[in-house]
Design an enzyme around this catalytic site. Structure first.
Site, PDB file in Angstrom:
ATOM      1  N   ASP A 105       0.778  -1.234   0.000  1.00  0.00           N
ATOM      2  CA  ASP A 105       0.000   0.000   0.000  1.00  0.00           C
ATOM      3  C   ASP A 105       0.811   1.286   0.000  1.00  0.00           C
ATOM      4  O   ASP A 105       0.239   2.376  -0.054  1.00  0.00           O
ATOM      5  CB  ASP A 105      -0.939   0.006   1.206  1.00  0.00           C
ATOM      6  CG  ASP A 105      -0.194  -0.209   2.522  1.00  0.00           C
ATOM      7  OD1 ASP A 105       0.957  -0.690   2.486  1.00  0.00           O
ATOM      8  OD2 ASP A 105      -0.767   0.097   3.583  1.00  0.00           O
ATOM      9  N   GLU A 106       2.130   1.212   0.030  1.00  0.00           N
ATOM     10  CA  GLU A 106       2.955   2.415   0.102  1.00  0.00           C
ATOM     11  C   GLU A 106       4.020   2.407  -0.986  1.00  0.00           C
ATOM     12  O   GLU A 106       4.545   1.352  -1.343  1.00  0.00           O
ATOM     13  CB  GLU A 106       3.637   2.538   1.461  1.00  0.00           C
ATOM     14  CG  GLU A 106       2.699   2.546   2.652  1.00  0.00           C
ATOM     15  CD  GLU A 106       3.453   2.676   3.975  1.00  0.00           C
ATOM     16  OE1 GLU A 106       4.424   3.450   4.037  1.00  0.00           O
ATOM     17  OE2 GLU A 106       3.076   1.986   4.934  1.00  0.00           O
TER      18      GLU A 106
END
Length: 414
Positions: A105-106
């Site tokens: 997610d990053e």
């Protein structure tokens, strides 16, 4: 020239994606993790409604239920989250080819070379944020800075759906007053050591003598001092050289104890089929194959092998796994549990030089066979096509290997 680094963080990633697929749960608290039916496991992520009631990542499901009685639990679907991760990277790729994942997610993005065409870092961040909402239906928090550390601090500074700058002329004013635990790689243990030194904020850390930090924390003391002062110059890696996760693996407790090589071979091939299929589904190849074995007295070990070339071919992964097993197990006890893992992942378009004896034509045929099997199973179900080996013991080959799925995010220093 001053670099412009963004750090984009998908807000409550797993929960946000599940909300898209469960519109009936809109406005209700939701958490992803564990096995809701069996009532065990932990929370992997929770939406902001659940977080306001005190639900935290790592909580047992029963604890989360106590904190938020109305919460809905859903089982994780890693393949789905990886697809969203890939779609996010497709958006990022329109602004830079320097994008480095930090988990599913990053991501860090170096947009320094794009500013003359796309605008400054803040404008690019606004455009990415807008596109993530309109094209994927999820929100991101983005930090804009001159290095990776303060870009990440920026994305953590305000959530959800926010853009925060940490430019060189403002990072001290904004970040140095924050708790030192907000800095990347200051975990619970390190934070306790820093507090004993009188260091409570990032500013305290930056102003501390580097030698004192090194004496108490070793090399990491100097690293953290460098981070706090904004001296980190580590580059953002070129896209498609590393996967957003470390590994994909499956394990199973077998329906009966395994008592011979053929038993193990059946289970290893069953697990390898699932691991290889997941690698292909998500556009990865592995450069390490690892197995885990647990006997019927619950003694266990893991062994791994570095491969000559990256692969997502079922037969290769299974053969490597079986070879590792044969080399390392002496059959003093029957086996209760088996696992297979593909690690050191790279993207499927990763380029590498093969030697003259790698059997390129044979590997291409194996890849086409795997692709055909994947297509048949997508259309007619997993059991519509099976290896002949599986018919030697239908009990062992009936294991649903895709149920237990583990992925491992990347660390900063990987």
């Amino acid at each position: 020239m001053e670099r412009t680094i963004l750090h984009s963080d998908i807000n409550c990633c797993y929960a946000a994606i599940e909300h898209l697929h469960h519109p009936e749960l809109s406005g209700k608290p939701l958490a992803v993790g564990g096995d809701p039916e069996a009532r065990h496991g932990i929370v992997l992520t929770a939406d902001y409604i659940a977080k306001k009631h005190g639900v935290k990542t790592g909580m047992a499901l029963w604890q989360a239920r106590q904190a938020c009685p109305d919460i809905t639990f859903v089982s994780p679907r890693m393949d789905l989250y990886l697809r969203f991760s890939r779609m996010a990277h497709e958006i990022y790729s329109e602004y830079t080819d320097l994008q480095e994942p930090y988990g599913i997610d990053e991501s860090w993005l170096d947009v320094s070379a794009s500013s003359s065409i796309k605008g400054d870092g803040y404008k690019i961040a606004e455009e990415i944020s807008r596109r993530m909402k309109s094209e994927l239906g999820i929100t991101v928090s983005i930090g804009v800075s001159f290095d990776k550390i303060y870009a990440k601090l920026g994305s953590d500074y305000k959530k959800p759906d926010a853009i925060t700058t940490m430019y060189r002329d403002e990072f001290q004013h904004k970040a140095w007053k924050l708790p030192v635990s907000d800095l990347l790689y200051v975990g619970r243990s390190t934070n306790s050591k820093l507090i004993k030194l009188g260091i409570r904020t990032i500013g305290d850390l930056a102003c501390m003598d580097e030698g004192i930090l090194a004496n108490h924390l070793g090399k990491m003391g100097s690293v953290l001092w460098t981070f706090a002062n904004g001296y980190d110059e580590s580059p953002v890696r070129l896209e498609d050289t590393h996967a957003p996760i470390k590994s994909i693996g499956n394990s199973t407790t077998t329906p009966r104890d395994l008592v011979g090589d053929e038993d193990v071979k059946i289970v290893l091939y069953t697990l390898a089929e699932s691991v290889a299929a997941r690698l292909r589904d998500n556009g990865f190849r592995c450069r390490v194959v690892e197995i885990s074995i647990r006997d019927n007295e619950l003694c266990s070990f893991t062994r791994q092998k570095k491969l000559d070339h990256a692969t997502n071919i079922t037969g290769e992964i299974a053969a490597y796994a079986y070879n590792i097993f044969k080399t390392n197990y002496d059959w003093r006890k029957p086996i209760r549990s088996v696992g297979v893992r593909g690690a050191d992942l790279v993207m499927d378009n990763y380029w590498e030089q093969l030697d003259l004896f790698s059997g390129v034509e044979l590997r291409e045929k194996q890849m086409k066979v795997d692709a055909a099997v994947d297509d048949i199973r997508r259309r007619f179900g997993f059991y519509s096509i099976q290896r002949g080996l599986m018919y030697r013991d239908r009990l062992l080959s009936s294991v649903n290997a895709r149920e237990d799925h583990v992925v491992h995010p990347h660390g900063y220093f990987n």
